[in-house]
Design a protein around this motif. Structure first.
Motif, PDB file in Angstrom:
ATOM      1  N   PRO A  43       0.825  -1.209   0.000  1.00 37.53           N
ATOM      2  CA  PRO A  43       0.000   0.000   0.000  1.00 37.53           C
ATOM      3  C   PRO A  43       0.861   1.262   0.000  1.00 37.53           C
ATOM      4  O   PRO A  43       1.986   1.260   0.498  1.00 37.53           O
ATOM      5  CB  PRO A  43      -0.793  -0.114   1.298  1.00 37.53           C
ATOM      6  N   GLU A  44       0.318   2.311  -0.585  1.00 37.56           N
ATOM      7  CA  GLU A  44       1.009   3.597  -0.587  1.00 37.56           C
ATOM      8  C   GLU A  44       0.883   4.234   0.784  1.00 37.56           C
ATOM      9  O   GLU A  44      -0.118   4.065   1.463  1.00 37.56           O
ATOM     10  CB  GLU A  44       0.345   4.538  -1.590  1.00 37.56           C
ATOM     11  N   GLU A  45       1.889   4.988   1.170  1.00 38.44           N
ATOM     12  CA  GLU A  45       1.795   5.731   2.418  1.00 38.44           C
ATOM     13  C   GLU A  45       1.080   7.043   2.144  1.00 38.44           C
ATOM     14  O   GLU A  45       1.331   7.701   1.147  1.00 38.44           O
ATOM     15  CB  GLU A  45       3.193   6.000   2.986  1.00 38.44           C
ATOM     16  N   VAL A  46       0.165   7.394   3.027  1.00 41.40           N
ATOM     17  CA  VAL A  46      -0.628   8.607   2.872  1.00 41.40           C
ATOM     18  C   VAL A  46      -0.467   9.425   4.139  1.00 41.40           C
ATOM     19  O   VAL A  46      -0.449   8.886   5.245  1.00 41.40           O
ATOM     20  CB  VAL A  46      -2.120   8.249   2.659  1.00 41.40           C
ATOM     21  N   SER A  47      -0.356  10.738   3.970  1.00 37.82           N
ATOM     22  CA  SER A  47      -0.187  11.600   5.140  1.00 37.82           C
ATOM     23  C   SER A  47      -1.487  11.659   5.940  1.00 37.82           C
ATOM     24  O   SER A  47      -2.569  11.384   5.435  1.00 37.82           O
ATOM     25  CB  SER A  47       0.222  13.012   4.706  1.00 37.82           C
ATOM     26  N   ILE A  48      -1.360  12.052   7.190  1.00 38.24           N
ATOM     27  CA  ILE A  48      -2.525  12.149   8.066  1.00 38.24           C
ATOM     28  C   ILE A  48      -3.492  13.202   7.553  1.00 38.24           C
ATOM     29  O   ILE A  48      -4.708  13.018   7.590  1.00 38.24           O
ATOM     30  CB  ILE A  48      -2.084  12.459   9.510  1.00 38.24           C
ATOM     31  N   ASP A  49      -2.955  14.308   7.029  1.00 34.80           N
ATOM     32  CA  ASP A  49      -3.824  15.358   6.492  1.00 34.80           C
ATOM     33  C   ASP A  49      -4.632  14.848   5.302  1.00 34.80           C
ATOM     34  O   ASP A  49      -5.818  15.148   5.169  1.00 34.80           O
ATOM     35  CB  ASP A  49      -3.000  16.576   6.087  1.00 34.80           C
ATOM     36  N   ALA A  50      -3.993  14.065   4.434  1.00 39.62           N
ATOM     37  CA  ALA A  50      -4.703  13.518   3.282  1.00 39.62           C
ATOM     38  C   ALA A  50      -5.787  12.543   3.731  1.00 39.62           C
ATOM     39  O   ALA A  50      -6.894  12.531   3.182  1.00 39.62           O
ATOM     40  CB  ALA A  50      -3.723  12.828   2.339  1.00 39.62           C
ATOM     41  N   MET A  51      -5.489  11.718   4.720  1.00 45.29           N
ATOM     42  CA  MET A  51      -6.491  10.785   5.241  1.00 45.29           C
ATOM     43  C   MET A  51      -7.676  11.549   5.827  1.00 45.29           C
ATOM     44  O   MET A  51      -8.822  11.166   5.636  1.00 45.29           O
ATOM     45  CB  MET A  51      -5.882   9.895   6.326  1.00 45.29           C
ATOM     46  N   ASN A  52      -7.386  12.630   6.522  1.00 44.25           N
ATOM     47  CA  ASN A  52      -8.455  13.421   7.134  1.00 44.25           C
ATOM     48  C   ASN A  52      -9.318  14.084   6.066  1.00 44.25           C
ATOM     49  O   ASN A  52     -10.515  14.256   6.259  1.00 44.25           O
ATOM     50  CB  ASN A  52      -7.876  14.469   8.083  1.00 44.25           C
ATOM     51  N   LEU A  53      -8.720  14.441   4.917  1.00 45.82           N
ATOM     52  CA  LEU A  53      -9.501  15.010   3.827  1.00 45.82           C
ATOM     53  C   LEU A  53     -10.373  13.947   3.162  1.00 45.82           C
ATOM     54  O   LEU A  53     -11.496  14.221   2.757  1.00 45.82           O
ATOM     55  CB  LEU A  53      -8.586  15.649   2.783  1.00 45.82           C
ATOM     56  N   MET A  54      -9.849  12.719   3.035  1.00 45.87           N
ATOM     57  CA  MET A  54     -10.610  11.655   2.401  1.00 45.87           C
ATOM     58  C   MET A  54     -11.760  11.176   3.279  1.00 45.87           C
ATOM     59  O   MET A  54     -12.857  10.929   2.799  1.00 45.87           O
ATOM     60  CB  MET A  54      -9.698  10.467   2.071  1.00 45.87           C
ATOM     61  N   ILE A  55     -11.489  11.032   4.579  1.00 47.16           N
ATOM     62  CA  ILE A  55     -12.502  10.538   5.518  1.00 47.16           C
ATOM     63  C   ILE A  55     -12.533  11.498   6.703  1.00 47.16           C
ATOM     64  O   ILE A  55     -11.830  11.293   7.688  1.00 47.16           O
ATOM     65  CB  ILE A  55     -12.174   9.108   5.981  1.00 47.16           C
ATOM     66  N   PRO A  56     -13.352  12.541   6.600  1.00 43.78           N
ATOM     67  CA  PRO A  56     -13.384  13.533   7.683  1.00 43.78           C
ATOM     68  C   PRO A  56     -13.772  12.903   9.021  1.00 43.78           C
ATOM     69  O   PRO A  56     -14.651  12.062   9.091  1.00 43.78           O
ATOM     70  CB  PRO A  56     -14.448  14.524   7.229  1.00 43.78           C
ATOM     71  N   GLY A  57     -13.068  13.305  10.067  1.00 45.20           N
ATOM     72  CA  GLY A  57     -13.380  12.823  11.404  1.00 45.20           C
ATOM     73  C   GLY A  57     -12.728  11.499  11.752  1.00 45.20           C
ATOM     74  O   GLY A  57     -12.866  11.023  12.873  1.00 45.20           O
ATOM     75  N   LEU A  58     -12.021  10.880  10.820  1.00 49.05           N
ATOM     76  CA  LEU A  58     -11.414   9.576  11.079  1.00 49.05           C
ATOM     77  C   LEU A  58     -10.371   9.652  12.183  1.00 49.05           C
ATOM     78  O   LEU A  58     -10.341   8.819  13.078  1.00 49.05           O
ATOM     79  CB  LEU A  58     -10.770   9.019   9.807  1.00 49.05           C
ATOM     80  N   ILE A  59      -9.548  10.673  12.146  1.00 45.49           N
ATOM     81  CA  ILE A  59      -8.456  10.782  13.100  1.00 45.49           C
ATOM     82  C   ILE A  59      -8.989  10.973  14.518  1.00 45.49           C
ATOM     83  O   ILE A  59      -8.464  10.421  15.471  1.00 45.49           O
ATOM     84  CB  ILE A  59      -7.490  11.937  12.718  1.00 45.49           C
TER      85      ILE A  59
END
Length: 64
Positions: A43-59
């Motif tokens: 899998p590709e590594e994704v930054s925390i900011d990018a993850m938060n943009l893809m799935i808001p509230g996940l963090i």
């Protein structure tokens, strides 16, 4: 059990199926070779900011 007529119909289609499977495998192999960086299947590594943009509230929902 398959009758002779049905068997011959299926046998007649076999080269087409083999061609489709061979093309699908070649496309998959080309996609893996063209993948940027890393080893195939990893899998590709994704930054925390990018993850938060893809799935808001996940963090906020994750407990560490």
């Amino acid at each position: 059990m398959v009758g002779a007529k049905r068997f011959l119909q299926l046998a007649n289609r076999l080269p087409a199926y083999q061609g489709v499977i061979a093309n699908a495998m070649a496309a998959e192999q080309n996609a893996e070779e063209a993948a940027p960086g890393g080893s195939p299947g990893q899998p590709e590594e994704v930054s925390i900011d990018a993850m938060n943009l893809m799935i808001p509230g996940l963090i906020e929902r994750v407990e560490v």
